[in-house]
Design an enzyme around this catalytic site. Structure first.
Site, PDB file in Angstrom:
ATOM      1  N   ASN A 215       0.801  -1.197   0.158  1.00  0.00           N
ATOM      2  CA  ASN A 215       0.006   0.061   0.021  1.00  0.00           C
ATOM      3  C   ASN A 215       0.840   1.090   0.013  1.00  0.00           C
ATOM      4  O   ASN A 215       2.173   0.957   0.065  1.00  0.00           O
ATOM      5  CB  ASN A 215      -0.877   0.066   1.379  1.00  0.00           C
ATOM      6  N   ASP A 283      -4.892  -5.642   5.018  1.00  0.00           N
ATOM      7  CA  ASP A 283      -5.916  -6.188   5.893  1.00  0.00           C
ATOM      8  C   ASP A 283      -5.995  -7.855   5.514  1.00  0.00           C
ATOM      9  O   ASP A 283      -6.378  -8.833   6.082  1.00  0.00           O
ATOM     10  CB  ASP A 283      -7.544  -5.623   5.478  1.00  0.00           C
ATOM     11  N   ASP A 311      -5.984  -8.599  13.606  1.00  0.00           N
ATOM     12  CA  ASP A 311      -5.915  -7.140  13.653  1.00  0.00           C
ATOM     13  C   ASP A 311      -4.951  -6.698  14.993  1.00  0.00           C
ATOM     14  O   ASP A 311      -5.327  -6.958  15.983  1.00  0.00           O
ATOM     15  CB  ASP A 311      -7.414  -6.453  13.833  1.00  0.00           C
ATOM     16  N   ILE A 312      -3.736  -6.252  14.622  1.00  0.00           N
ATOM     17  CA  ILE A 312      -2.964  -6.001  15.602  1.00  0.00           C
ATOM     18  C   ILE A 312      -3.254  -5.229  16.588  1.00  0.00           C
ATOM     19  O   ILE A 312      -3.235  -5.433  17.802  1.00  0.00           O
ATOM     20  CB  ILE A 312      -1.493  -5.433  14.984  1.00  0.00           C
ATOM     21  N   PHE A 330      -5.091   4.621  14.552  1.00  0.00           N
ATOM     22  CA  PHE A 330      -5.225   5.385  13.274  1.00  0.00           C
ATOM     23  C   PHE A 330      -6.411   5.101  12.434  1.00  0.00           C
ATOM     24  O   PHE A 330      -6.519   3.841  12.246  1.00  0.00           O
ATOM     25  CB  PHE A 330      -4.157   5.692  12.373  1.00  0.00           C
ATOM     26  N   LYS A 348     -12.464  -1.597  17.992  1.00  0.00           N
ATOM     27  CA  LYS A 348     -11.384  -2.228  18.030  1.00  0.00           C
ATOM     28  C   LYS A 348     -10.930  -2.011  19.578  1.00  0.00           C
ATOM     29  O   LYS A 348      -9.796  -2.680  20.062  1.00  0.00           O
ATOM     30  CB  LYS A 348     -10.344  -1.210  17.335  1.00  0.00           C
TER      31      LYS A 348
HETATM   32  N1  CTP Z   1      -4.553  -2.123  12.350  1.00  0.00           N
HETATM   33  C1  CTP Z   1      -3.826  -3.338  12.585  1.00  0.00           C
HETATM   34  N2  CTP Z   1      -4.016  -4.246  12.248  1.00  0.00           N
HETATM   35  C2  CTP Z   1      -4.753  -4.616  10.849  1.00  0.00           C
HETATM   36  C3  CTP Z   1      -5.538  -3.732  10.345  1.00  0.00           C
HETATM   37  C4  CTP Z   1      -5.337  -2.213  11.102  1.00  0.00           C
HETATM   38  O1  CTP Z   1      -3.158  -3.063  13.659  1.00  0.00           O
HETATM   39  N3  CTP Z   1      -4.496  -5.716  10.532  1.00  0.00           N
HETATM   40  C5  CTP Z   1      -4.516  -0.906  12.673  1.00  0.00           C
HETATM   41  C6  CTP Z   1      -3.719   0.195  12.046  1.00  0.00           C
HETATM   42  O2  CTP Z   1      -2.585   0.198  12.544  1.00  0.00           O
HETATM   43  C7  CTP Z   1      -4.798   1.592  12.473  1.00  0.00           C
HETATM   44  C8  CTP Z   1      -6.183   1.092  12.591  1.00  0.00           C
HETATM   45  O3  CTP Z   1      -5.836  -0.257  12.934  1.00  0.00           O
HETATM   46  O4  CTP Z   1      -4.188   2.074  13.762  1.00  0.00           O
HETATM   47  C9  CTP Z   1      -7.177   1.227  11.594  1.00  0.00           C
HETATM   48  O5  CTP Z   1      -6.643   0.645  10.367  1.00  0.00           O
HETATM   49  P1  CTP Z   1      -7.800   0.752   9.126  1.00  0.00           P
HETATM   50  O6  CTP Z   1      -7.078   0.157   7.997  1.00  0.00           O
HETATM   51  O7  CTP Z   1      -8.078   2.144   8.983  1.00  0.00           O
HETATM   52  O8  CTP Z   1      -8.896   0.013   9.600  1.00  0.00           O
HETATM   53  P2  CTP Z   1      -9.625  -1.458   9.302  1.00  0.00           P
HETATM   54  O9  CTP Z   1      -9.736  -2.371  10.579  1.00  0.00           O
HETATM   55  O10 CTP Z   1      -8.926  -1.912   8.164  1.00  0.00           O
HETATM   56  O11 CTP Z   1     -11.063  -0.945   8.939  1.00  0.00           O
HETATM   57  P3  CTP Z   1     -11.937  -0.672   7.369  1.00  0.00           P
HETATM   58  O12 CTP Z   1     -10.812  -1.496   6.491  1.00  0.00           O
HETATM   59  O13 CTP Z   1     -13.072  -1.011   7.721  1.00  0.00           O
HETATM   60  O14 CTP Z   1     -11.529   0.895   7.328  1.00  0.00           O
END
Ligand code: CTP
Length: 408
Positions: A215, A283, A311-312, A330, A348
């Site tokens: 990304n 994701d 999701d970390i 974020f 979250k």
């Molecule tokens: N994040 C994470 N681990 C993941 C995905 C996201 O730790 N596998 C964390 C990112 O570092 C950020 C936050 O989650 O702090 C939000 O990430 P975002 O990609 O905006 O949210 P998503 O959970 O992917 O939601 P959506 O795709 O519905 O926007």
């Protein structure tokens, strides 16, 4: 005993018309018992004479980087260390730029690069120079580096213009110096003794040995946060995906590629007082990443099967026992920014969400500035568009304040 009794102040005098006011500052500092060692740039000597400065300071005004006599008495590195505080007044646009860039081409700038002491600057320059994007960028960088500021004031200037840029008056600079000493060692280092964990950059997920799903995250915001947290005195662990940025100085940086590696590195870095998840974690990953390079197969493109990554942020926010006291996520969104961020905070289980609009038109993704909204349990704050370093500095100040309030 006076407030500054026995304090050693290295006073760097820059070349601006406000240099004449520094004579009064020296007198006031000495009245309070401080020892003042003056250093003048070449330009400063056009505005006040080394003789006047030396007479008031009660000792030589240093000016030469390569002075055999001076180096024999006290080398320039020693000069920068044998002080309790370094004060730069007037801090010209040029001096601020040199400090921000780490340049060292004369005695003043070399001392400022070599010092391990707190530095207070009193900027003074023409209003246009102060408001110029370059100066504002340098100021944001210096603040993020932990440099303290006194002024500038707003008012009529020697160049017949009006606005911000006038050097703070000597009593105000003196008050700022006294406040720094009164605050002791933790002034400007509100995260001293804390461990802050930061994730940054993208993760990349392999398709085969040569291809990845990636990304557009540059890592600028996350790296700036790690840098600002270190400048605020924290021990910082930065877990970063592949970025084109250098590791921030003084930060323990762990390099990872995939989301799974990032999660393992984050868990390995616990416990932490605060964790800030600025990484753009993929994701999804490819379910069956190939060990061999995929070959074109008679015009039939391969179908990639994706599976969701852990999701970390949610994993760490949901931990019991070693959950960091403050977990910050974020939210990068292109529509319904605040609504989605509020929902994301709840879903979250984190304490705060820093939400930003990453629509291509904003230029935020990969750009230098960021306009964020801070979503907490108390509501939503809209921050103005700021350089990412300044967003980082403000966020770190908020983290420090929250940790100071929350029970250990
Ligand atoms: N994040 C994470 N681990 C993941 C995905 C996201 O730790 N596998 C964390 C990112 O570092 C950020 C936050 O989650 O702090 C939000 O990430 P975002 O990609 O905006 O949210 P998503 O959970 O992917 O939601 P959506 O795709 O519905 O926007």
């Amino acid at each position: 005993m006076s407030s500054l009794s026995g304090r050693r102040i290295l006073l760097v005098i820059g070349g601006g018309i406000a240099a004449y006011k520094v004579l009064e500052l020296i007198r006031r500092l000495r009245d309070r018992g401080a020892m003042v060692r003056p250093v003048m740039t070449a330009a400063a000597q056009q505005f006040v004479t080394p003789l006047a400065v030396a007479a008031l300071a009660g000792g030589k005004a240093h000016a030469e980087l390569f002075s055999l006599t001076d180096e024999a008495e006290m080398g320039h590195i020693e000069l920068s260390r044998a002080a309790d505080l370094v004060v730069v007044a007037p801090a010209t646009a040029d001096l601020l730029a040199k400090m921000a860039a780490g340049l060292a081409d004369d005695l003043a700038s070399t001392l400022l690069l070599a010092t391990d002491k707190r530095v207070l600057v009193a900027p003074a320059m023409n209003v246009r120079m102060w408001l110029h994007a370059a100066t504002q960028r340098n100021v944001a960088q210096l603040r993020a580096d932990g440099i303290a500021f006194a002024g500038p004031d707003e008012g009529a200037m020697a160049c017949n213009e009006y606005g911000p840029g006038r050097m703070a008056e000597p009593p105000a600079i003196l008050a700022a110096i006294e406040a720094l000493f009164a605050g002791g060692e933790t002034v400007g280092r509100p995260l001293a003794g804390r461990h802050v964990l930061v994730t940054s950059g993208p993760t990349v997920e392999p398709i085969d040995p040569v291809r990845v799903i990636a990304n557009r995250s540059s890592g600028r915001q996350g790296h700036a946060i790690a840098h600002a947290a270190a400048a605020a005195g924290a021990r910082v662990t930065l877990v970063s995906g592949p970025v084109a940025l250098p590791d921030p100085v003084g930060v323990a940086t762990v390099h990872v590629e995939t989301a799974a590696e990032m999660l393992a590195a984050v868990e390995g870095a616990l416990p932490a007082d605060a964790a800030i998840f600025a990484a753009a974690v993929a994701d999804w990953r490819v379910a069956d990443a190939q060990m061999r390079k995929l070959k074109k197969d008679g015009g039939k493109p391969p179908a990639l099967r994706l599976v969701e990554n852990a999701d970390i942020l949610a994993t760490i926010a949901g931990r019991s026992g070693d959950r960091p006291r403050l977990v910050v996520g974020f939210a990068a969104e292109t529509e319904d920014l605040v609504k989605n961020a509020i929902e994301k905070r709840r879903r979250k289980g984190c304490d705060w969400i820093v939400a930003n609009d990453v629509s291509p038109a904003t230029g935020i993704l990969g750009g230098t500035d960021n306009a964020v909204h801070l979503v907490t349990a108390d509501g939503v704050e809209d921050w103005p568009a700021l350089p990412k370093e300044e967003v980082a500095r403000r966020l770190v100040q908020r983290v420090a304040a929250a940790l100071a309030l929350a029970p250990a």
